[in-house]
Design an enzyme around this catalytic site. Structure first.
Site, PDB file in Angstrom:
ATOM      1  N   ILE A  89      19.837  27.760  59.647  1.00 12.60           N
ATOM      2  CA  ILE A  89      20.199  29.044  59.056  1.00 12.60           C
ATOM      3  C   ILE A  89      19.008  29.708  58.388  1.00 12.60           C
ATOM      4  O   ILE A  89      17.973  29.077  58.152  1.00 12.60           O
ATOM      5  CB  ILE A  89      21.331  28.868  58.024  1.00 12.60           C
ATOM      6  CG1 ILE A  89      20.930  27.800  56.999  1.00 12.60           C
ATOM      7  CG2 ILE A  89      22.645  28.515  58.706  1.00 12.60           C
ATOM      8  CD1 ILE A  89      21.957  27.561  55.907  1.00 12.60           C
ATOM      9  N   GLY A 123      25.753  21.064  61.458  1.00 15.87           N
ATOM     10  CA  GLY A 123      24.865  21.219  62.604  1.00 15.87           C
ATOM     11  C   GLY A 123      24.403  22.630  62.888  1.00 15.87           C
ATOM     12  O   GLY A 123      24.359  23.041  64.055  1.00 15.87           O
ATOM     13  N   SER A 159      10.355  12.594  33.804  1.00 18.93           N
ATOM     14  CA  SER A 159      11.129  12.446  35.037  1.00 18.93           C
ATOM     15  C   SER A 159      12.119  11.296  34.932  1.00 18.93           C
ATOM     16  O   SER A 159      11.768  10.184  34.545  1.00 18.93           O
ATOM     17  CB  SER A 159      10.198  12.184  36.218  1.00 18.93           C
ATOM     18  OG  SER A 159       9.486  13.338  36.550  1.00 18.93           O
ATOM     19  N   HIS A 183      11.391   9.152  42.682  1.00 18.65           N
ATOM     20  CA  HIS A 183       9.931   9.266  42.724  1.00 18.65           C
ATOM     21  C   HIS A 183       9.247   8.498  41.601  1.00 18.65           C
ATOM     22  O   HIS A 183       8.034   8.260  41.658  1.00 18.65           O
ATOM     23  CB  HIS A 183       9.500  10.730  42.742  1.00 18.65           C
ATOM     24  CG  HIS A 183       9.614  11.456  41.447  1.00 18.65           C
ATOM     25  ND1 HIS A 183      10.619  12.357  41.173  1.00 18.65           N
ATOM     26  CD2 HIS A 183       8.835  11.452  40.342  1.00 18.65           C
ATOM     27  CE1 HIS A 183      10.453  12.862  39.965  1.00 18.65           C
ATOM     28  NE2 HIS A 183       9.365  12.328  39.439  1.00 18.65           N
ATOM     29  N   ASP A 188      16.751  12.378  45.028  1.00 21.50           N
ATOM     30  CA  ASP A 188      15.752  11.868  44.084  1.00 21.50           C
ATOM     31  C   ASP A 188      16.412  10.997  43.011  1.00 21.50           C
ATOM     32  O   ASP A 188      16.154  11.138  41.817  1.00 21.50           O
ATOM     33  CB  ASP A 188      14.965  13.006  43.434  1.00 21.50           C
ATOM     34  CG  ASP A 188      13.672  12.521  42.778  1.00 21.50           C
ATOM     35  OD1 ASP A 188      13.247  11.387  43.069  1.00 21.50           O
ATOM     36  OD2 ASP A 188      13.099  13.268  41.967  1.00 21.50           O
TER      37      ASP A 188
END
Length: 476
Positions: free
Chosen positions: A271, A268, A212, A107, A137
């Site tokens: 949940i 797959g 960051s 980012h 990220d």
């Protein structure tokens, strides 16, 4: 007698004072001194400035760079293009090899046309973005330099709550600022689509805008994480920050170097957490696990015999206490690996072997709605990858009728410079409704270089037109 008692009291008080004074240096000596760590590894920490087209990012009233995506996505306004000035983001990073590889957050550099790295000796070097991964990220940069100072990489699997950690970065542009704190928790996961494959290291280290991408050190001077996010109502530090484990980051780095992208495992299943009433209804001896509420046809879980209503208690021997524990474990598993699922079904624990599949590329934006099919190739001049929306997804998104395709990836320069984002639903092109991927690509196919295109876009409960210009070449 009274004088004797007073004398004893005075001597006792003096002894207490001496003991207190003597204990003070001893207590102070037990507190860690970070100066040696900072002196040795601080030069490998860099400041990063990324500049780009002003239309590439929103211009919010508060800074969003270090605020978790879940707040930006669900509580922020629809991004609006800025009408003046250049967009600039700042962050931190660290050098992982002497030949110029630098690690930072995706980012920090996302959508940038130019990335500049400032070293501790005040040199400023242009950086090439080698590759990125939005879900982790992570961004890997390369400098044209040699003999650079490097950090020492640690093992984030050994990080424990209560340990001291140190961050070095550039909060608000103040280079090489040092902050410290302790690890608050490990294996923290937000549970939604935002970086659901990352088991974050939670700390109370003060992190602010500009931190960051910077390193999180342990007391041995080893990098154990990359400072990535904070939870905040204001955009500033409020006591909780999150770092990406360095093991996860370096796995992504190696994959980016070798194949240009990051591969993740997938079984797959969709949940949810198990609450008290559900546990009682299922006969579970205690609350925990991941309750399966949907299975993708043809997926690894489907082939293995997992059923809706099963509760996954462990994956490859690792306990699943919350549903959010499962995606990082599966995602970090190499596709093709055979792993055992411990599943609660009909009052019994079953062991189900499953051959882990691969998460389709570009499906991260749809992760919260369950595993998605591979994105169709972008057969349009804007370089926008989209997918059809099935009826279940329409109900989840609250979309009536048959219109709309969902954006899974943005590859074209013009689209990257717009406010468009993965997960947006495109309803119309101009005044023409869009009802399928083929419809979307065929409508845009007639657009010529230099044409302005209007897209009607829905994000959450907001709908807005976004305009962009078809580029004359990919370089534009």
């Amino acid at each position: 007698m009274t004088n004797m008692r007073n004398g004893w009291l005075a001597r006792a008080a003096a002894l207490v004072m001496l003991a207190t004074v003597a204990a003070a240096p001893a207590a102070a000596a037990e507190l860690p001194d970070f100066s040696g760590l900072v002196e040795r590894y601080g030069p490998a920490v860099v400041n990063i400035q990324a500049t780009g087209n002003p239309d590439a990012q929103p211009d919010p009233g508060v800074d969003q760079q270090d605020v978790p995506e879940i707040f930006r996505r669900f509580f922020g306004p629809m991004p609006q293009p800025r009408d003046r000035g250049m967009r600039m983001s700042m962050g931190s990073g660290f050098i992982i090899s002497a030949d110029g590889y630098v690690l930072t957050n995706n980012h920090v550099v996302d959508g940038a046309d130019q990335v500049t790295v400032r070293l501790s000796d005040r040199r400023e070097l242009d950086a090439k973005v080698v590759g990125t991964d939005a879900q982790y990220d992570i961004a890997l940069l390369k400098l044209s330099a040699s003999d650079l100072p490097v950090v020492s990489l640690g093992d984030s699997r050994g990080v424990k709550a209560g340990q001291w950690v140190v961050a070095i970065g550039s909060p608000f542009g103040f280079d090489h600022s040092v902050t410290a704190g302790i690890v608050s928790a490990v294996g923290r996961n937000f549970g939604g689509a935002d970086q659901q494959y990352v088991p974050f290291i939670q700390t109370d280290v003060p992190i602010n805008r500009g931190n960051s991408g910077g390193p999180l050190f342990n007391l041995a001077g080893q990098v154990v994480g990359i400072n990535s996010q904070i939870f905040s109502n204001t955009g500033g530090f409020m006591g909780v920050s999150f770092a990406i484990p360095i093991d996860i980051a370096m796995s992504a780095v190696e994959q980016i170097k070798t194949s240009g992208r990051v591969s993740r495992g997938m079984i797959g299943v969709q949940i949810q957490n198990v609450d008290r009433e559900q546990a009682r209804a299922l006969g579970l001896p205690r609350i925990g696990g991941a309750l399966v509420n949907k299975i993708t046809p043809g997926s690894a879980a489907d082939k293995a015999g997992v059923q809706v209503g099963d509760v996954i208690l462990s994956f490859a021997g690792r306990e699943i206490a919350l549903s959010a524990d499962l995606p990082p474990l599966v995602g970090s598993t190499k596709p093709g690996t055979r792993a055992d699922l411990a599943v609660w079904r009909d009052g019994k624990t079953l062991t189900i072997p499953v051959s882990v599949g691969e998460l389709p590329a570009d499906s991260d934006a749809l992760a919260a709605r369950g595993p998605a099919a591979p994105a169709a190739n972008a057969g349009n001049p804007l370089g926008i990858f989209v997918e059809d929306i099935d009826e279940a997804q329409r109900r989840q998104l609250g979309i009536d009728g048959k219109d709309g395709v969902v954006v899974t990836r943005i590859a074209g320069t013009a689209a990257r410079r717009s406010a468009l984002a993965a997960g947006d639903v495109i309803l119309m092109i101009g005044r023409k409704p869009v009802r399928s991927v083929a419809d979307f690509n065929s409508t845009l196919k007639s657009a010529k270089p230099g044409d302005a295109v209007m897209l009607l876009v829905r994000r959450n409960d907001q709908t807005q037109f976004i305009a962009m210009t078809v580029p004359k070449s990919e370089a534009e």
